[in-house]
Design a protein around this motif. Structure first.
Motif, short mmCIF file in Angstrom:
data_model
loop_
_atom_site.label_atom_id
_atom_site.label_comp_id
_atom_site.label_asym_id
_atom_site.label_seq_id
_atom_site.Cartn_x
_atom_site.Cartn_y
_atom_site.Cartn_z
N LEU A 418 0.84 -1.21 0.00
CA LEU A 418 0.00 0.00 0.00
C LEU A 418 0.87 1.25 0.00
CD1 LEU A 418 -2.87 -0.65 2.60
CD2 LEU A 418 -2.83 -1.19 0.17
N LEU A 419 1.92 1.19 0.82
CA LEU A 419 2.76 2.38 1.00
C LEU A 419 3.43 2.80 -0.31
CD1 LEU A 419 3.84 4.47 2.98
CD2 LEU A 419 5.70 2.91 3.54
N ARG A 420 3.83 1.82 -1.12
CA ARG A 420 4.50 2.18 -2.39
C ARG A 420 3.59 3.05 -3.25
NH1 ARG A 420 8.36 -1.97 -5.35
NH2 ARG A 420 8.48 -0.07 -6.56
N TRP A 421 2.33 2.72 -3.30
CA TRP A 421 1.38 3.52 -4.11
C TRP A 421 1.13 4.87 -3.45
CZ3 TRP A 421 -0.14 2.18 -8.92
CH2 TRP A 421 0.10 0.86 -9.32
N HIS A 422 0.89 4.83 -2.15
CA HIS A 422 0.59 6.07 -1.43
C HIS A 422 1.75 7.05 -1.54
CE1 HIS A 422 -0.08 8.80 1.98
NE2 HIS A 422 -1.35 8.56 1.78
N GLN A 423 2.94 6.52 -1.41
CA GLN A 423 4.15 7.33 -1.46
C GLN A 423 4.26 8.10 -2.79
OE1 GLN A 423 7.11 4.51 -0.42
NE2 GLN A 423 8.51 6.03 0.41
N GLU A 424 3.91 7.44 -3.89
CA GLU A 424 4.00 8.09 -5.20
C GLU A 424 2.98 9.22 -5.31
OE1 GLU A 424 6.25 7.89 -7.39
OE2 GLU A 424 7.32 6.14 -6.61
N LEU A 425 1.83 9.04 -4.70
CA LEU A 425 0.82 10.11 -4.72
C LEU A 425 1.28 11.28 -3.86
CD1 LEU A 425 -2.34 7.85 -4.42
CD2 LEU A 425 -1.67 9.16 -6.44
N ARG A 426 1.77 10.95 -2.68
CA ARG A 426 2.25 11.99 -1.76
C ARG A 426 3.38 12.79 -2.39
NH1 ARG A 426 6.42 11.17 2.24
NH2 ARG A 426 6.37 12.77 3.86
N ALA A 427 4.24 12.10 -3.14
CA ALA A 427 5.37 12.77 -3.79
C ALA A 427 4.89 13.75 -4.85
CB ALA A 427 6.29 11.73 -4.43
N ARG A 428 3.62 13.66 -5.21
CA ARG A 428 3.05 14.58 -6.19
C ARG A 428 2.00 15.50 -5.57
NH1 ARG A 428 4.99 10.36 -8.29
NH2 ARG A 428 5.95 10.43 -10.37
N GLY A 429 1.94 15.53 -4.26
CA GLY A 429 0.98 16.41 -3.59
C GLY A 429 -0.46 16.00 -3.80
N VAL A 430 -0.70 14.73 -4.11
CA VAL A 430 -2.07 14.26 -4.33
C VAL A 430 -2.56 13.55 -3.06
CG1 VAL A 430 -3.56 12.73 -5.70
CG2 VAL A 430 -1.68 13.99 -6.81
N VAL A 431 -3.65 14.03 -2.51
CA VAL A 431 -4.17 13.47 -1.26
C VAL A 431 -4.99 12.20 -1.57
CG1 VAL A 431 -5.55 13.93 0.80
CG2 VAL A 431 -4.31 15.77 -0.30
N ALA A 432 -4.78 11.18 -0.76
CA ALA A 432 -5.51 9.93 -0.95
C ALA A 432 -6.26 9.56 0.32
CB ALA A 432 -4.55 8.81 -1.34
N ASP A 433 -7.46 9.05 0.13
CA ASP A 433 -8.18 8.39 1.22
C ASP A 433 -7.85 6.90 1.16
OD1 ASP A 433 -9.55 10.59 2.17
OD2 ASP A 433 -11.40 10.15 1.07
N LEU A 434 -8.06 6.21 2.26
CA LEU A 434 -8.09 4.76 2.23
C LEU A 434 -9.57 4.38 2.22
CD1 LEU A 434 -5.28 3.41 2.29
CD2 LEU A 434 -5.22 5.57 3.49
N VAL A 435 -9.92 3.40 1.42
CA VAL A 435 -11.34 3.05 1.29
C VAL A 435 -11.54 1.54 1.31
CG1 VAL A 435 -12.29 5.02 0.07
CG2 VAL A 435 -11.05 3.30 -1.21
N ARG A 436 -12.73 1.13 1.63
CA ARG A 436 -13.07 -0.30 1.61
C ARG A 436 -13.45 -0.71 0.20
NH1 ARG A 436 -16.48 -1.42 6.84
NH2 ARG A 436 -16.66 -3.39 5.76
N PRO A 437 -13.24 -1.97 -0.14
CA PRO A 437 -13.56 -2.40 -1.50
C PRO A 437 -15.04 -2.33 -1.83
CG PRO A 437 -12.79 -4.26 -0.15
CD PRO A 437 -12.61 -3.02 0.66
N ASP A 438 -15.89 -2.35 -0.80
CA ASP A 438 -17.33 -2.35 -1.09
C ASP A 438 -17.98 -1.01 -0.80
OD1 ASP A 438 -17.00 -2.45 1.60
OD2 ASP A 438 -18.33 -4.16 1.95
N SER A 439 -17.16 0.04 -0.55
CA SER A 439 -17.82 1.31 -0.24
C SER A 439 -18.09 2.10 -1.52
CB SER A 439 -17.01 2.13 0.77
OG SER A 439 -15.72 2.33 0.29
N ASP A 440 -18.84 3.17 -1.37
CA ASP A 440 -19.18 4.01 -2.52
C ASP A 440 -17.91 4.71 -3.00
OD1 ASP A 440 -20.18 5.76 -4.35
OD2 ASP A 440 -21.27 7.00 -2.90
#
Ligand code: GAL
Length: 664
Positions: A418-440
């Motif tokens: 998970l961190l590898r993906w999150h890290q790449e977003l953070r390195a671009r100033g893109v905010v990410a939520d964590l979400v459940r697979p069945d949520s909206d």
């Protein structure tokens, strides 16, 4: 509160009374607004069965109130006193090897123990009745870090509770046999009474039994929380209740837990020796905001410097504690609390740092405590501000538990993936939520599902529908291999036919990258051609394209996978479905292409820099060891710049001179 929480665990029972006056004086000097009191006070509050002593706690709460300090009052149930477990050894937890643990530490109780429950309930009720109208009371702090030390309990009482849990889930033993796949290795059960917790066994245990024990144990600890919370809700319905989470803590499915707390709070201890610590902290804080449904949360514990529980406990270098605190605020925290206020003189945590260290008030650490108090007071207008994230990363406890079981294609770390993906977003100033697979998922512009190994039919459909309806979906290796019973999705994995169709591919065979051999000889490396060209690690697989619209953006090069697709993209409906069947070193190019598809601006920030807006502020946090430059402003190593977010609202204005890689 209209101020940020600032303070820490306060354990006055460890000190003589003359120290207490000094505590309140110094708390005021440090701008402390909240103290967490009573976390480990059971033995002092109830020194003998049914004999309560509250005078000292009355005194403490009155002193704090007089000093203008609010109280996060603990229910004191985290460590039962020795008299209790001596009289009732059944309370003590049992390990998988059948060892009954002893007293002299903490959390020495089984979550299933009815005796523990009876005594804890009485204590909570007595405390709530006494303090519900105390003017200092800000919140209730239920227990402490539930499941922190006892992840699973294997006692007979837990075995009974497990059977009750299984019966309500499966109704009949035939159903359990089918779901657990007990036809394998002669594991078939004749009745629920034959079923055991997964105690120590000769070799691999039944995977679904293991998963159900993880689910059951998380529920059992949640039940401990719920029992206390129910009493508090009955007696003090207007005081908010929390229990401190432990970030990406494997043994508690916090999606389920977060529904039961009035506000989310979290404990986070960075490892100062780990260069990835700020990245993990950022992702953890995003998880907390997500668990809170986007609402503010409280950082309930962190260390001001060294901890006492690693093999070598490095101090947190100057500047870093402030940065981490601001990072938490930037990611949605309305409070910065530490463990603990005054560093202990005795006990197992005497070498753990605190806001007020052994050296007293004329120390680096106390100066740091005072300075942070001032700074947080100046940020009060951020309280309550929420944040919108354009990207969702799927985080799912069933997948975490399943991925890290033994007897799988490779031993992988879910959080690391998970961190590898999150890290790449953070390195671009893109905010990410964590979400459940069945949520909206519909409000996210892109959704990434890394190693979401467990997908129910419904969740797979949810991801597929998200892409068809215009979303940018990224599924990465080991997603959708198993259903919720850990039965394989046949004919190409990927969560079954619906999601497979959207991705336009099948996965045929796994090819994890080998680990170094015993002889230390060279191991074949995995190379990628095309997008993300260069080395990859951890994972390769045999992917077959089954839909003519699929574009192959990268292929494996060399070895048995030579020329086969590694990364694919399928335009589907009004959206896009990517599949990433490997872990490229150059994951940034994949993220860049995905953000482009999703219409999210995100140019790479200078190394070490994190930039994030919340409410009226833009936080530029330089975790690096060298100066960073942002829009012409120089930000020294390990320091932060806080500016108004109004003046430069979108991150695509960050660096006007850099070529715009991605546009709306
Ligand atoms: C936490 C715990 C605190 C203290 C701290 C030390 O796990 O809640 O009571 O022990 O760790 O780092």
């Amino acid at each position: 509160m209209d101020r940020l929480w600032y303070g820490g665990d306060y354990n006055p029972e460890q000190w003589p009374r003359d120290v207490w006056d000094d505590d309140v004086r110094l708390m005021r000097r440090a701008g402390v607004t909240v103290a967490t009191v009573g976390v480990f006070s059971w033995a002092k509050l109830e020194p003998a069965d049914g004999h309560f002593e509250f005078a000292w706690l009355d005194d403490i709460l009155d002193r704090l109130h007089a000093g203008g300090i609010r109280v996060d009052l603990a229910t004191a149930t985290a460590s039962p006193p020795p008299w209790l477990t001596l009289a009732h050894p059944d309370v003590l937890p049992v390990t998988a090897d059948g060892v009954r643990l002893s007293v002299g530490s903490r959390q020495q109780y089984s979550p299933s123990s009815s005796t523990y429950r009876r005594y804890a309930d009485r204590l909570v009720r007595t405390l709530a009745e006494r303090y519900r109208d105390h003017p200092a009371l800000e919140a209730w702090h239920v227990n402490n870090e539930l499941a922190c030390h006892i992840h699973h309990d294997y006692s007979d009482e837990s075995a009974l509770a497990f059977r009750v849990w299984l019966r309500s889930r499966y109704t009949t033993i035939e159903n359990l046999n089918q779901v657990w796949g007990t036809a394998f290795w002669s594991q078939q059960y004749g009745s629920f009474d034959e079923v055991m917790p997964p105690r120590a066994a000769p070799t691999f245990q039944n995977p679904t039994q293991l998963l159900d024990y993880d689910r059951f144990s998380s529920d059992a600890w949640l039940a401990v929380y719920r029992a206390e919370a129910a009493i508090l809700r009955e007696l003090t319905p207007n005081t908010p209740i929390t229990t401190n989470f432990m970030g990406f803590f494997k043994h508690a499915d916090y999606w389920a837990w977060s529904r039961d707390v009035d506000f989310v709070s979290d404990d986070h201890y960075v490892d100062p020796a780990d260069p990835a610590a700020p990245a993990l902290a950022a992702m953890t804080r995003d998880l907390m905001r997500s668990l809170a449904g986007g609402k503010p949360w409280i950082l309930m514990e962190q260390a001001t410097s060294a901890v006492n529980w690693r093999t070598r406990n490095a101090p947190i270098p100057p500047g870093m504690h402030r940065l981490l605190s601001l990072q938490a605020v930037a990611h949605g925290a309305d409070g910065i609390m530490q463990f603990q206020w005054r560093q202990s003189r005795a006990g197992a945590e005497k070498f753990h740092s605190a806001m007020l260290p052994h050296g007293g008030e004329h120390t680096r650490i106390f100066e740091q405590t005072v300075a942070l108090g001032e700074e947080l007071a100046s940020l009060a207008d951020i309280v309550g501000a929420t944040q919108d994230a354009p990207v969702g990363i799927i985080a799912d406890w069933d997948s975490w538990w399943a991925l890290e079981q033994p007897a799988t294609p490779a031993q992988l770390s879910y959080v690391r993936i998970l961190l590898r993906w999150h890290q790449e977003l953070r390195a671009r100033g893109v905010v990410a939520d964590l979400v459940r697979p069945d949520s909206d998922l519909t409000h996210y512009r892109a959704v990434i599902a890394p190693a979401t190994v467990v997908l129910t039919e419904q969740a797979a459909g949810n991801l597929a529908e998200y892409a068809r309806a215009g979303g940018t979906l990224v599924a990465a290796y080991q997603t959708g291999v198993l259903n919720e019973h850990l039965h394989v999705w046949l004919d190409g994995y990927l969560g079954g036919p619906t999601l497979r169709q959207v991705l336009g591919i099948r996965v045929e065979e796994f090819a994890p990258v080998a680990e170094p051999s015993l002889s230390g000889g060279p191991i074949p490396r995995l190379e990628i051609d095309g997008l993300a060209a260069g080395p990859a690690d951890e994972w390769g697989e045999v992917i077959r394209v089954v839909d003519g619209t699929v574009e192959v953006h990268a292929t494996f090069s060399g070895g048995m996978l030579d020329g086969l697709p590694a990364i694919t993209r399928n335009p589907v409906g009004t959206g896009t479905a990517w599949y990433v069947g490997t872990a490229p070193e150059n994951l940034g190019t994949v993220i860049a292409a995905v953000l482009d598809d999703a219409g999210i601006a995100g140019d790479r920030l200078p190394d070490g820099l994190e930039v994030i807006d919340r409410g009226p502020y833009r936080f530029a946090l330089n975790f690096g060891t060298t100066e960073a430059e942002l829009n012409g402003e120089r930000i020294p190593a390990r320091s932060a710049s806080i500016t108004s977010s109004d003046s430069r609202n979108a991150l695509d204005t960050l660096d006007a001179t850099a070529p715009a890689l991605h546009h709306e």
